[in-house]
Design a protein around this motif. Sequence first.
Motif, PDB file in Angstrom:
ATOM      1  N   TYR A 165      85.720  90.176  34.572  1.00  0.00           N
ATOM      2  CA  TYR A 165      86.325  88.958  34.021  1.00  0.00           C
ATOM      3  C   TYR A 165      87.848  88.937  34.117  1.00  0.00           C
ATOM      4  CZ  TYR A 165      87.786  91.768  30.054  1.00  0.00           C
ATOM      5  OH  TYR A 165      88.390  92.716  29.277  1.00  0.00           O
ATOM      6  N   GLN A 166      88.474  90.070  34.469  1.00  0.00           N
ATOM      7  CA  GLN A 166      89.932  90.125  34.498  1.00  0.00           C
ATOM      8  C   GLN A 166      90.542  89.193  35.554  1.00  0.00           C
ATOM      9  OE1 GLN A 166      91.682  94.172  34.186  1.00  0.00           O
ATOM     10  NE2 GLN A 166      89.609  94.888  33.832  1.00  0.00           N
ATOM     11  N   TRP A 167      89.707  88.650  36.448  1.00  0.00           N
ATOM     12  CA  TRP A 167      90.237  87.693  37.421  1.00  0.00           C
ATOM     13  C   TRP A 167      90.833  86.462  36.722  1.00  0.00           C
ATOM     14  CZ3 TRP A 167      88.082  82.898  37.040  1.00  0.00           C
ATOM     15  CH2 TRP A 167      86.786  82.792  36.531  1.00  0.00           C
ATOM     16  N   LEU A 168      90.460  86.261  35.453  1.00  0.00           N
ATOM     17  CA  LEU A 168      91.034  85.135  34.706  1.00  0.00           C
ATOM     18  C   LEU A 168      92.557  85.224  34.642  1.00  0.00           C
ATOM     19  CD1 LEU A 168      88.469  84.900  31.769  1.00  0.00           C
ATOM     20  CD2 LEU A 168      88.910  83.135  33.495  1.00  0.00           C
ATOM     21  N   HIS A 169      93.091  86.445  34.582  1.00  0.00           N
ATOM     22  CA  HIS A 169      94.548  86.602  34.561  1.00  0.00           C
ATOM     23  C   HIS A 169      95.178  86.002  35.818  1.00  0.00           C
ATOM     24  CE1 HIS A 169      95.042  89.040  30.972  1.00  0.00           C
ATOM     25  NE2 HIS A 169      94.017  89.797  31.346  1.00  0.00           N
ATOM     26  N   ILE A 170      94.550  86.222  36.944  1.00  0.00           N
ATOM     27  CA  ILE A 170      95.091  85.719  38.210  1.00  0.00           C
ATOM     28  C   ILE A 170      95.059  84.199  38.233  1.00  0.00           C
ATOM     29  CG2 ILE A 170      94.649  85.633  40.704  1.00  0.00           C
ATOM     30  CD1 ILE A 170      93.706  88.595  40.411  1.00  0.00           C
ATOM     31  N   VAL A 171      93.963  83.618  37.774  1.00  0.00           N
ATOM     32  CA  VAL A 171      93.844  82.159  37.757  1.00  0.00           C
ATOM     33  C   VAL A 171      94.827  81.538  36.765  1.00  0.00           C
ATOM     34  CG1 VAL A 171      92.301  80.225  37.223  1.00  0.00           C
ATOM     35  CG2 VAL A 171      91.451  82.196  38.526  1.00  0.00           C
ATOM     36  N   VAL A 172      94.922  82.128  35.580  1.00  0.00           N
ATOM     37  CA  VAL A 172      95.811  81.580  34.542  1.00  0.00           C
ATOM     38  C   VAL A 172      97.272  81.657  34.973  1.00  0.00           C
ATOM     39  CG1 VAL A 172      96.695  81.950  32.206  1.00  0.00           C
ATOM     40  CG2 VAL A 172      94.235  82.005  32.631  1.00  0.00           C
ATOM     41  N   ASP A 230      96.500 102.940  28.668  1.00  0.00           N
ATOM     42  CA  ASP A 230      95.910 103.914  29.595  1.00  0.00           C
ATOM     43  C   ASP A 230      97.034 104.714  30.246  1.00  0.00           C
ATOM     44  OD1 ASP A 230      93.956 105.254  31.039  1.00  0.00           O
ATOM     45  OD2 ASP A 230      93.925 103.775  32.660  1.00  0.00           O
ATOM     46  N   PHE A 231      97.855 105.346  29.406  1.00  0.00           N
ATOM     47  CA  PHE A 231      99.038 106.047  29.887  1.00  0.00           C
ATOM     48  C   PHE A 231      98.656 107.135  30.896  1.00  0.00           C
ATOM     49  CE2 PHE A 231     102.660 109.036  29.378  1.00  0.00           C
ATOM     50  CZ  PHE A 231     103.690 108.155  29.697  1.00  0.00           C
ATOM     51  N   LEU A 232      99.262 107.071  32.079  1.00  0.00           N
ATOM     52  CA  LEU A 232      98.989 107.986  33.186  1.00  0.00           C
ATOM     53  C   LEU A 232      97.552 107.901  33.690  1.00  0.00           C
ATOM     54  CD1 LEU A 232     100.938 111.229  32.150  1.00  0.00           C
ATOM     55  CD2 LEU A 232     101.692 109.354  33.622  1.00  0.00           C
ATOM     56  N   GLY A 233      96.845 106.819  33.343  1.00  0.00           N
ATOM     57  CA  GLY A 233      95.482 106.638  33.810  1.00  0.00           C
ATOM     58  C   GLY A 233      95.442 106.050  35.205  1.00  0.00           C
ATOM     59  N   TRP A 234      94.301 106.183  35.864  1.00  0.00           N
ATOM     60  CA  TRP A 234      94.172 105.717  37.244  1.00  0.00           C
ATOM     61  C   TRP A 234      93.008 104.741  37.404  1.00  0.00           C
ATOM     62  CZ3 TRP A 234      98.058 106.813  40.441  1.00  0.00           C
ATOM     63  CH2 TRP A 234      98.897 107.887  40.103  1.00  0.00           C
ATOM     64  N   THR A 235      92.573 104.141  36.296  1.00  0.00           N
ATOM     65  CA  THR A 235      91.484 103.176  36.398  1.00  0.00           C
ATOM     66  C   THR A 235      91.985 101.897  37.076  1.00  0.00           C
ATOM     67  OG1 THR A 235      92.026 102.402  34.169  1.00  0.00           O
ATOM     68  CG2 THR A 235      90.261 104.036  34.373  1.00  0.00           C
ATOM     69  N   LEU A 236      91.083 101.261  37.820  1.00  0.00           N
ATOM     70  CA  LEU A 236      91.448 100.024  38.510  1.00  0.00           C
ATOM     71  C   LEU A 236      91.390  98.855  37.534  1.00  0.00           C
ATOM     72  CD1 LEU A 236      89.452 100.439  41.845  1.00  0.00           C
ATOM     73  CD2 LEU A 236      91.894 100.762  41.492  1.00  0.00           C
ATOM     74  N   ASP A 237      92.391  98.012  37.572  1.00  0.00           N
ATOM     75  CA  ASP A 237      92.365  96.803  36.760  1.00  0.00           C
ATOM     76  C   ASP A 237      93.028  95.674  37.544  1.00  0.00           C
ATOM     77  OD1 ASP A 237      95.069  97.319  36.583  1.00  0.00           O
ATOM     78  OD2 ASP A 237      95.211  96.968  34.434  1.00  0.00           O
ATOM     79  N   TRP A 238      93.209  94.530  36.881  1.00  0.00           N
ATOM     80  CA  TRP A 238      93.657  93.320  37.549  1.00  0.00           C
ATOM     81  C   TRP A 238      95.088  93.383  38.055  1.00  0.00           C
ATOM     82  CZ3 TRP A 238      97.689  90.440  35.273  1.00  0.00           C
ATOM     83  CH2 TRP A 238      98.047  90.837  33.994  1.00  0.00           C
ATOM     84  N   THR A 239      95.887  94.331  37.568  1.00  0.00           N
ATOM     85  CA  THR A 239      97.292  94.354  37.975  1.00  0.00           C
ATOM     86  C   THR A 239      97.454  94.642  39.473  1.00  0.00           C
ATOM     87  OG1 THR A 239      97.445  96.679  37.260  1.00  0.00           O
ATOM     88  CG2 THR A 239      98.163  94.990  35.700  1.00  0.00           C
ATOM     89  N   MET A 240      96.506  95.359  40.087  1.00  0.00           N
ATOM     90  CA  MET A 240      96.622  95.634  41.517  1.00  0.00           C
ATOM     91  C   MET A 240      96.569  94.342  42.320  1.00  0.00           C
ATOM     92  SD  MET A 240      94.426  98.210  43.979  1.00  0.00           S
ATOM     93  CE  MET A 240      92.858  97.409  43.680  1.00  0.00           C
ATOM     94  N   GLN A 241      95.582  93.489  42.032  1.00  0.00           N
ATOM     95  CA  GLN A 241      95.498  92.202  42.736  1.00  0.00           C
ATOM     96  C   GLN A 241      96.638  91.268  42.310  1.00  0.00           C
ATOM     97  OE1 GLN A 241      92.686  93.647  41.275  1.00  0.00           O
ATOM     98  NE2 GLN A 241      91.931  94.361  43.257  1.00  0.00           N
ATOM     99  N   GLN A 242      97.044  91.370  41.041  1.00  0.00           N
ATOM    100  CA  GLN A 242      98.129  90.512  40.552  1.00  0.00           C
ATOM    101  C   GLN A 242      99.438  90.820  41.264  1.00  0.00           C
ATOM    102  OE1 GLN A 242      97.508  88.140  38.074  1.00  0.00           O
ATOM    103  NE2 GLN A 242      99.542  87.309  38.444  1.00  0.00           N
ATOM    104  N   MET A 243      99.632  92.053  41.684  1.00  0.00           N
ATOM    105  CA  MET A 243     100.855  92.407  42.411  1.00  0.00           C
ATOM    106  C   MET A 243     100.954  91.613  43.719  1.00  0.00           C
ATOM    107  SD  MET A 243     100.852  96.520  41.702  1.00  0.00           S
ATOM    108  CE  MET A 243     102.411  96.932  42.523  1.00  0.00           C
ATOM    109  N   ILE A 244      99.834  91.482  44.434  1.00  0.00           N
ATOM    110  CA  ILE A 244      99.833  90.708  45.676  1.00  0.00           C
ATOM    111  C   ILE A 244     100.011  89.224  45.369  1.00  0.00           C
ATOM    112  CG2 ILE A 244      98.507  90.120  47.740  1.00  0.00           C
ATOM    113  CD1 ILE A 244      99.441  93.035  47.588  1.00  0.00           C
ATOM    114  N   VAL A 245      99.320  88.730  44.356  1.00  0.00           N
ATOM    115  CA  VAL A 245      99.447  87.324  43.969  1.00  0.00           C
ATOM    116  C   VAL A 245     100.884  87.000  43.567  1.00  0.00           C
ATOM    117  CG1 VAL A 245      98.769  85.637  42.214  1.00  0.00           C
ATOM    118  CG2 VAL A 245      97.033  87.032  43.334  1.00  0.00           C
ATOM    119  N   THR A 246     101.530  87.922  42.874  1.00  0.00           N
ATOM    120  CA  THR A 246     102.925  87.709  42.466  1.00  0.00           C
ATOM    121  C   THR A 246     103.827  87.546  43.682  1.00  0.00           C
ATOM    122  OG1 THR A 246     102.608  88.943  40.415  1.00  0.00           O
ATOM    123  CG2 THR A 246     104.868  88.722  41.201  1.00  0.00           C
ATOM    124  N   GLN A 247     103.626  88.362  44.692  1.00  0.00           N
ATOM    125  CA  GLN A 247     104.409  88.210  45.926  1.00  0.00           C
ATOM    126  C   GLN A 247     104.203  86.818  46.526  1.00  0.00           C
ATOM    127  OE1 GLN A 247     103.467  91.304  48.717  1.00  0.00           O
ATOM    128  NE2 GLN A 247     104.491  92.897  47.541  1.00  0.00           N
TER     129      GLN A 247
END
Length: 498
Positions: free
Chosen positions: A106-113, A152-169
């Motif tokens: 559901y985290q794709w909502l961040h990208i749409v919003v 998730d300090f120093l964690g490596w789990t995948l979340d929406w920020t990876m895709q959001q980085m490309i969308v931000t560009q």
Amino acid sequence: MTVAAEGLSAVDGLVARVAEVAAPATEAWARLAAAVDDNLQPAALTAGIESLSDASGVGVGEVKLFLCLLAAYPLALVWRKLPSATTRHLFSVTVGLWMLQFVIGYQWLHIVVSSTIVYVILLVGGPRARVVAATVAMLYLSGGHIYRQYTDFLGWTLDWTMQQMIVTQKLHALAFNYWDGSPVANPTPDQKARSVATLPNPLEFFSFLLFPANVAIGPTFEVSDYLAFANGTVVAPSGVVPALVRLGQGLFLLVTHQAINALYPTFGLLGDKSFRSSYNVFIRYAIIWLSLIGVRCKYYFGWKIAEGAACLAGLGYAGTDKTTGAALWNRLENIDVIAYETSQSLRNASSNWNKTTNLWLRRYVYERVAAPSNLYVSYFVSAFWHGFYPGYYMFFLSVAVATSVHRNVRRCIRPRFLAADGKSDGPGKGAYDVASFLATTLTLNYFIMSFVMLSWELSLATFRSFYFAGHIAVVIALLVFQLGLIRPPPKKLAAKTS
């Protein structure tokens, strides 16, 4: 106290209080999100992914991302065969959203919003709202980085920020492309070529953002290029061969990453006090140098596979070679592995690493900020875009200073190894090239350790274990050039070698 707790000590009380107040709503939202995810992802698919994860020893998130990268190939072929621009846009939006749902739920909502907010700003404010739109896009991403860092300090789990980085560009670039296409702007010819006179309609806008071939990890591309290919204004030849080449390269690099990482995991080694004090400093650095190749191969793998999908869709096509007439497929090239690994200057290394991101920084930051601060602003924005771990800022700001030193080396020393025409190799040029390569790889692999270690404490401990040799060398070299102890060749010689 855990590593995460140590990293959050300054705000522990506030974060704990906010978490306590928000807990009931958060739990309810988590239950709803889990139900939606379960309904949108068949149980058989979930079971299969978990089996792959168990068999490979790779996390479920990474398995999903890998499958998404592979699925982009047939989807790119389908996108290209669709009969009209409208069907391509509809396909991009629907399939792109499902791919995001598959990878991050559901985290794709961040990208749409976030994208909708930026679109409304540009729609209402017009081209003059470019800075506001770009800033909002970056701040939304920053909020995601901060939340992840605190939870998730120093964690490596995948979340929406990876895709959001490309969308931000993409959002950042679109805002300035819209400005460059306005009557009041004064763009350069290059900026004018990428401009858009009118804002894309909502379907085109989200199609551009959610294009299935690159929605998972990029690379980014210009909205004008995307619309030209989607509308059929630009038609590319078959990209099957270049796509398969990049797929093969990506899979080879994945195997290389797995092999090196299994033996020499950078974070595990440098996070271990016993390793930081073991061997002598040269052997220890050699081990880390090899381990960092493994780290980079993880990025190489993802970028190469993503490049292949872009080639299949046609977006990787960059015209034909003027000399041979052969088709060029480097429009969305993100990495030139050989060129990066054999770079003789930090400038060349930077230009061959994450090339589309560097192009974004050059076009929308470096070229739009006055010199000489544009170099440092570009590195700072790059760090800001990556997140807020101190290791990012330690890396980018250190490399900015080191780049200044390397520029002075090229200006003051390199001409002495060239022939009188200033182009041909002179006596000792081969030795200079070897020395340049060694200086570049030693500098990069030294400073990049903080990029991997992330936290201030671990980065500082890492550099201390190498006696801060890289920092000391860069400061000494900077002082040497600033004090004029090494100057460019005399004007007469410089004229001959220019």
